[in-house]
Design an enzyme around this catalytic site. Sequence first.
Site, PDB file in Angstrom:
ATOM      1  N   PHE A 135       0.858  -1.183   0.000  1.00  0.00           N
ATOM      2  CA  PHE A 135       0.000   0.000   0.000  1.00  0.00           C
ATOM      3  C   PHE A 135       0.892   1.229   0.000  1.00  0.00           C
ATOM      4  O   PHE A 135       1.718   1.397   0.886  1.00  0.00           O
ATOM      5  CB  PHE A 135      -0.946   0.029   1.206  1.00  0.00           C
ATOM      6  CG  PHE A 135      -1.900   1.194   1.133  1.00  0.00           C
ATOM      7  CD1 PHE A 135      -3.044   1.118   0.344  1.00  0.00           C
ATOM      8  CD2 PHE A 135      -1.631   2.378   1.801  1.00  0.00           C
ATOM      9  CE1 PHE A 135      -3.911   2.209   0.232  1.00  0.00           C
ATOM     10  CE2 PHE A 135      -2.484   3.477   1.695  1.00  0.00           C
ATOM     11  CZ  PHE A 135      -3.627   3.387   0.909  1.00  0.00           C
ATOM     12  N   ASP A 220       9.213   2.465   1.918  1.00  0.00           N
ATOM     13  CA  ASP A 220       8.032   3.194   2.367  1.00  0.00           C
ATOM     14  C   ASP A 220       7.840   2.858   3.845  1.00  0.00           C
ATOM     15  O   ASP A 220       7.339   1.796   4.198  1.00  0.00           O
ATOM     16  CB  ASP A 220       6.822   2.761   1.523  1.00  0.00           C
ATOM     17  CG  ASP A 220       5.527   3.417   1.988  1.00  0.00           C
ATOM     18  OD1 ASP A 220       5.487   3.955   3.110  1.00  0.00           O
ATOM     19  OD2 ASP A 220       4.538   3.360   1.229  1.00  0.00           O
ATOM     20  N   LYS A 249       2.225   9.464   8.321  1.00  0.00           N
ATOM     21  CA  LYS A 249       1.475   9.003   9.489  1.00  0.00           C
ATOM     22  C   LYS A 249       1.940   9.601  10.818  1.00  0.00           C
ATOM     23  O   LYS A 249       1.553  10.695  11.166  1.00  0.00           O
ATOM     24  CB  LYS A 249       1.464   7.468   9.505  1.00  0.00           C
ATOM     25  CG  LYS A 249       0.585   6.908   8.372  1.00  0.00           C
ATOM     26  CD  LYS A 249       0.048   5.531   8.653  1.00  0.00           C
ATOM     27  CE  LYS A 249      -1.135   5.201   7.764  1.00  0.00           C
ATOM     28  NZ  LYS A 249      -0.779   4.706   6.420  1.00  0.00           N
TER      29      LYS A 249
HETATM   30  C1  LIG Z   1      -0.951   5.036   5.033  1.00  0.00           C
HETATM   31  C2  LIG Z   1       0.124   4.650   4.102  1.00  0.00           C
HETATM   32  C3  LIG Z   1       0.382   5.376   2.925  1.00  0.00           C
HETATM   33  C4  LIG Z   1      -0.480   6.538   2.495  1.00  0.00           C
HETATM   34  O1  LIG Z   1      -0.414   7.608   3.350  1.00  0.00           O
HETATM   35  P1  LIG Z   1      -1.496   8.793   3.197  1.00  0.00           P
HETATM   36  O2  LIG Z   1      -1.037   9.805   4.183  1.00  0.00           O
HETATM   37  O3  LIG Z   1      -2.833   8.210   3.500  1.00  0.00           O
HETATM   38  O4  LIG Z   1      -1.409   9.273   1.791  1.00  0.00           O
HETATM   39  C5  LIG Z   1       1.431   4.991   2.137  1.00  0.00           C
HETATM   40  N1  LIG Z   1       2.208   3.933   2.464  1.00  0.00           N
HETATM   41  C6  LIG Z   1       1.993   3.218   3.585  1.00  0.00           C
HETATM   42  C7  LIG Z   1       2.905   2.084   3.918  1.00  0.00           C
HETATM   43  C8  LIG Z   1       0.943   3.537   4.429  1.00  0.00           C
HETATM   44  O5  LIG Z   1       0.706   2.786   5.518  1.00  0.00           O
END
Ligand SMILES: *Cc1c(COP(=O)(O)O)cnc(C)c1O
Length: 394
Positions: A135, A220, A249
């Site tokens: 994600f 990420d 986050k």
């Molecule tokens: C939540 C998340 C995102 C997206 O972040 P947003 O602030 O909602 O755009 C991207 N990568 C990972 C691993 C995440 O958990």
Amino acid sequence: MSDYQERERKYLMATFKRLPVTLVRGNGVRVWDDRGKEYLDFIAGIAVNLLGHSHPVVVAALREQAETLVHTSNLFYTVPQIQLAELLVQNSCLDKVFFCNSGAEANEGAVKLARKYAKLYLNGAYELITTVDSFHGRTLAMVAATGQQRFQEPYTPLPSGFVNVEYDDIEAIKRATTSKTCAVMLEPIQGEGGVNIPSEDYFKQVRAWCDEKGLLLILDEIQTGLGRTGILFGYQLFGVEPDIMTLAKGLGGGMPIGAILAKEKTSVFAPGDHGSTLGGNPLACAVGYASMKFLLGNDVAGNAKRIGDYLIDKLEGVKSRFDHIVDVRGRGLLIALEFDRDIADELALACLEQGLLLNAVKPNALRFMPPLIIEEKDIDEAIAILERVLSSKL
Ligand SMILES: *Cc1c(COP(=O)(O)O)cnc(C)c1O
């Protein structure tokens, strides 16, 4: 149904499958709804509220900076942005920082950085290898990077340049690598995909492959970063260093902020290449700085490790007492409990009724991601609620 829920239906786009409560207040690991009912919060704003709700350090920084300077744009130097960048660089393996407003935006910028690097050093290669069940966010390009069909299907055709391969499979990355590949982008642990932990040597193998082929490794760490997995950054769990890392986050202590971090040699943006109006504004950065300073100064990651181990141990006990639980997995305070059936939504709702907020990360799995400042007694309380719910539902 509360009046708020009817008004929401009237005025807001129906993008979110919300849990049926309206939260109005929070303190520590607890939140309250508009009827005064109290909940133990094991969602923490989706792994955002590392220090819980209304932490005094966060509140003080928010108040002080709001009274001083909220926003200026990036046409000017501002102090909190420099302080937060310095703290991030001093405490990570990366050298340079760019601030934006969200995770998806950080990842978009990371891809732009990788592509610019590749124009300079990799003959204009532009393709990224990402993984199934990853994600990376909801923008069009990040939907292409995110290897989940349900997020992609309504929006085709997607931007090109992303290849999704199986996670935890080094051979799949090798097979997908071509002269067009510029980078591999991975989560240290897949969060939204179900708290999927790769094999011990996966990241070492990926790092070695990237080094051999001259590819960039982008991690990420939007969910795993800043102590969530029991250590400051997820890459430390696996003994590798990324060339580029993204955060969001938990970075802002609840304020919206994202960041791209890069090694010196990968930091190839020049003035005008990339930007953001609100990114790194004084308010978000001051709160992020205060939150991170507290986190570092009080070994909050160490607490996440200790309490995370305690929670996993308790969940193993629950697993041994109930059929239909097939797995307990996680690191620090990013943990999933998996069932042999699609019962997670029903269980999350039943827990909510009993005063425990949990997220159904997959149809058959619950995710536990409480604030990192949580204590044993809160875990015991949550486990008691969970057991009560499981006794009535399994
Ligand atoms: C939540 C998340 C995102 C997206 O972040 P947003 O602030 O909602 O755009 C991207 N990568 C990972 C691993 C995440 O958990």
